[in-house]
Design a protein around this motif. Sequence first.
Motif: not given
Length: 128
Positions: A7-12
């Motif tokens: 969704i936000c393309l931040d790393p998990i």
Amino acid sequence: KVEDCPICLDPIFDVLGATMFLCCGKHTCKGCEEPFGAAAVSTCPLCRESFHGEDLPILRTKAAEGKAWAQCSLASAYANGELGLPKDLRKAESLYRKAADQGCSKAQYDLGFIEELRSNDSEACQLF
């Protein structure tokens, strides 16, 4: 392996602490989880599949379809006696192997742990 939130393309960085949608096996970060809580929507924001009620029937269906993430999750439920299932390491191992054969690293790690419990160190090292 670090996944990106779709969704936000931040790393998990902590997939185990992330939210997983059982319909498609995708993870979202905690920041994107809140707007998509069960009370907010009735379809998955990622695959648009309708949410079903309970986890176990979804996992069984997806595992039977050959989805590695579902096989691994169902194996974990059997290994730990979760979701109302009895502890059954044989079923867990079988499902972990199916997922590991498809490249699921968590399944490979968990199989390594099972082999370590059996004192089969050479097999465990290969899986770790």
